[in-house]
Design a protein around this motif. Structure first.
Motif, PDB file in Angstrom:
ATOM      1  N   UNK A   1       3.962  -0.840   5.818  1.00 42.32           N
ATOM      2  CA  UNK A   1       5.322  -1.264   6.096  1.00 42.32           C
ATOM      3  C   UNK A   1       5.886  -1.360   4.866  1.00 42.32           C
ATOM      4  N   UNK A   2       7.446  -1.144   4.764  1.00 45.09           N
ATOM      5  CA  UNK A   2       8.317  -2.051   4.548  1.00 45.09           C
ATOM      6  C   UNK A   2       8.029  -3.494   4.465  1.00 45.09           C
ATOM      7  N   UNK A   3       7.966  -3.885   5.733  1.00 39.65           N
ATOM      8  CA  UNK A   3       7.778  -5.255   6.762  1.00 39.65           C
ATOM      9  C   UNK A   3       6.055  -5.501   5.898  1.00 39.65           C
ATOM     10  N   UNK A   4       5.278  -4.773   5.627  1.00 42.18           N
ATOM     11  CA  UNK A   4       4.358  -5.565   5.671  1.00 42.18           C
ATOM     12  C   UNK A   4       3.345  -4.701   4.354  1.00 42.18           C
TER      13      UNK A   4
ATOM     14  N   UNK B   1       0.983   1.417  11.302  1.00 41.35           N
ATOM     15  CA  UNK B   1       2.331   0.501  11.137  1.00 41.35           C
ATOM     16  C   UNK B   1       3.835   0.887  10.765  1.00 41.35           C
ATOM     17  N   UNK B   2       3.197   2.430  10.079  1.00 40.54           N
ATOM     18  CA  UNK B   2       4.425   2.478   8.940  1.00 40.54           C
ATOM     19  C   UNK B   2       6.359   1.853   9.819  1.00 40.54           C
TER      20      UNK B   2
ATOM     21  N   UNK C   1      -0.540   8.397   6.624  1.00 38.61           N
ATOM     22  CA  UNK C   1       0.431   7.674   7.710  1.00 38.61           C
ATOM     23  C   UNK C   1      -0.234   8.139   8.357  1.00 38.61           C
ATOM     24  N   UNK C   2      -0.494   7.685   9.349  1.00 35.76           N
ATOM     25  CA  UNK C   2      -0.922   7.648  10.740  1.00 35.76           C
ATOM     26  C   UNK C   2       0.664   6.921  11.923  1.00 35.76           C
ATOM     27  N   UNK C   3       1.401   7.844  12.415  1.00 37.01           N
ATOM     28  CA  UNK C   3       1.867   7.147  13.552  1.00 37.01           C
ATOM     29  C   UNK C   3       1.855   7.769  14.718  1.00 37.01           C
ATOM     30  N   UNK C   4       2.390   6.928  15.843  1.00 36.19           N
ATOM     31  CA  UNK C   4       2.053   7.112  17.150  1.00 36.19           C
ATOM     32  C   UNK C   4       2.657   7.462  17.467  1.00 36.19           C
TER      33      UNK C   4
ATOM     34  N   UNK D   1      13.932   5.943   8.917  1.00 33.73           N
ATOM     35  CA  UNK D   1      12.175   6.106   9.699  1.00 33.73           C
ATOM     36  C   UNK D   1      11.809   6.633   8.553  1.00 33.73           C
ATOM     37  N   UNK D   2      12.764   7.663   8.040  1.00 34.43           N
ATOM     38  CA  UNK D   2      12.603   8.040   6.803  1.00 34.43           C
ATOM     39  C   UNK D   2      11.795   7.307   5.465  1.00 34.43           C
ATOM     40  N   UNK D   3      12.915   6.735   5.100  1.00 40.40           N
ATOM     41  CA  UNK D   3      12.639   6.095   4.368  1.00 40.40           C
ATOM     42  C   UNK D   3      11.583   4.632   4.191  1.00 40.40           C
ATOM     43  N   UNK D   4      11.529   4.331   5.882  1.00 42.24           N
ATOM     44  CA  UNK D   4       9.756   3.608   5.658  1.00 42.24           C
ATOM     45  C   UNK D   4       8.383   4.142   5.533  1.00 42.24           C
ATOM     46  N   UNK D   5       8.766   6.135   5.739  1.00 41.91           N
ATOM     47  CA  UNK D   5       7.595   6.713   5.742  1.00 41.91           C
ATOM     48  C   UNK D   5       7.539   7.156   4.295  1.00 41.91           C
ATOM     49  N   UNK D   6       8.644   7.875   4.042  1.00 31.81           N
ATOM     50  CA  UNK D   6       8.488   7.699   1.887  1.00 31.81           C
ATOM     51  C   UNK D   6       8.259   6.987   1.449  1.00 31.81           C
ATOM     52  N   UNK D   7       8.335   5.723   1.679  1.00 32.89           N
ATOM     53  CA  UNK D   7       7.737   4.598   1.079  1.00 32.89           C
ATOM     54  C   UNK D   7       6.352   4.594   1.331  1.00 32.89           C
ATOM     55  N   UNK D   8       5.830   4.257   2.318  1.00 32.96           N
ATOM     56  CA  UNK D   8       4.642   4.048   2.385  1.00 32.96           C
ATOM     57  C   UNK D   8       3.802   5.220   1.314  1.00 32.96           C
ATOM     58  N   UNK D   9       4.593   6.710   1.863  1.00 33.71           N
ATOM     59  CA  UNK D   9       3.496   7.549   0.997  1.00 33.71           C
ATOM     60  C   UNK D   9       4.224   7.970  -0.610  1.00 33.71           C
TER      61      UNK D   9
END
Length: 305
Positions: free
Chosen positions: A173-176, A197-198, A261-264, A245-253
């Motif tokens: 993630x952005x924090x990891x 954990x995104x 990206x596996x999200x619960x 959330x969009x920023x977080x997921x788009x950063x990983x992608x």
């Protein structure tokens, strides 16, 4: 929903997968979330024999039975419950892997597992033996492909060099940002990252610090103190005026090594929000540079050669 190739396999996985651990034991509730995931175009479902003593596999298998040939089911092996089900021991032996896969197949109600992952891994394991077991399962048609779910650098390097793994599941993630250290090694070996954990336990969501646990409040999150998070999260939101959330997921992608990206999701609403975030506009180079400047380029400090 866009799809990406998993490693160099024939599997095309949706850019967001459903992490099934958070579904719970209520089968009816879980099935509503899985049905919504299918409606959204998700085809990658990630479970493990560890989750709820195998109940999770049963729920996932039953909910996907009617679309079995259209989805990719991933599960994991290695954490072995004792008879009292009050303690887990690590077992990466060939005998256990070949025994546990049959139990998972039975619970999932399927003849094959699309992607079978070692649920951890230590350098002290007999890695050659574990690899041999996975290769045997492939030849028998019980699994299609295999990988590892590990954060240990020395383990990742060993499997990348000596096995046919298609992906490594890592918290990212952005924090990891620790997986970024291994991006080039994985790319060279045509191995994908499956990012878990995104949203960093909800910190990278619209709820931000309201999702902080008491432990985060006391000790922070990885390399960030609580005070740093309190300053950083609003700054990220201000820098990129889109849902966090969009920023977080788009950063990983944005990382080309990431297959999915596996999200619960514990509710249909949460699932749909995650899918909407994945369908958002990709980050620009300028936005990526800004996010990397704001966050820490952290690395794994243990389990290194």
């Amino acid at each position: 929903m866009k799809k990406r190739q998993l490693g160099n396999s024939s599997l095309q996985v949706s850019e967001i997968g459903l992490g099934c651990m958070s579904l719970g034991k209520d089968a009816a509730h879980a099935e509503t979330i899985i049905s919504a995931a299918l409606e959204e175009g998700i085809n990658y479902f990630d479970t493990a024999d560890l989750y709820d003593f195998g109940v999770n596999e049963k729920i996932v298998g039953q909910a996907l039975k009617h679309v079995r040939d259209e989805v990719i089911i991933a599960t994991k092996v290695g954490n072995r419950w004792n008879e009292a089900q009050d303690n887990v021991k690590w077992d990466a032996s060939a005998a256990y892997i070949k025994s546990a896969v049959k139990d998972s197949l039975n619970r999932l109600g399927t003849d094959y597992i699309d992607f079978y992952q070692l649920h951890g891994g230590m350098i002290e394991d007999n890695i050659e033996e574990s690899i041999s077991a996975f290769e045997e399962l492939k030849k028998e048609g019980l699994i299609r492909y295999y990988g590892i779910s590990s954060i240990r650098p020395n383990v990742i390097k060993k499997y990348a060099a000596d096995s046919a793994i298609q992906a490594v599941m890592m918290q990212y993630s952005l924090l990891d940002r620790r997986p970024e250290e291994w991006q080039h090694l994985l790319e060279e070996n045509q191995i994908s990252i499956i990012a878990r954990g995104p949203v960093a336990k909800g910190l990278l969501s619209k709820k931000m610090l309201t999702k902080a646990s008491n432990n985060v409040k006391e000790k922070g999150y990885l390399d960030y103190s609580y005070e740093e998070l309190a300053a950083l999260l609003p700054t990220i939101q201000e820098t990129l005026p889109r849902p966090l959330t969009e920023t977080a997921l788009q950063y990983v992608l944005a990382n080309p090594s990431v297959a999915t990206v596996v999200a619960g999701a514990s509710s249909v609403e949460q699932l749909r929000e995650n899918c909407q975030a994945v369908r958002g506009l990709p980050l620009t180079e300028e936005e990526l540079a800004a996010l990397k400047k704001l966050t820490k380029e952290n690395v794994y400090t243990s389990h290194r050669e």
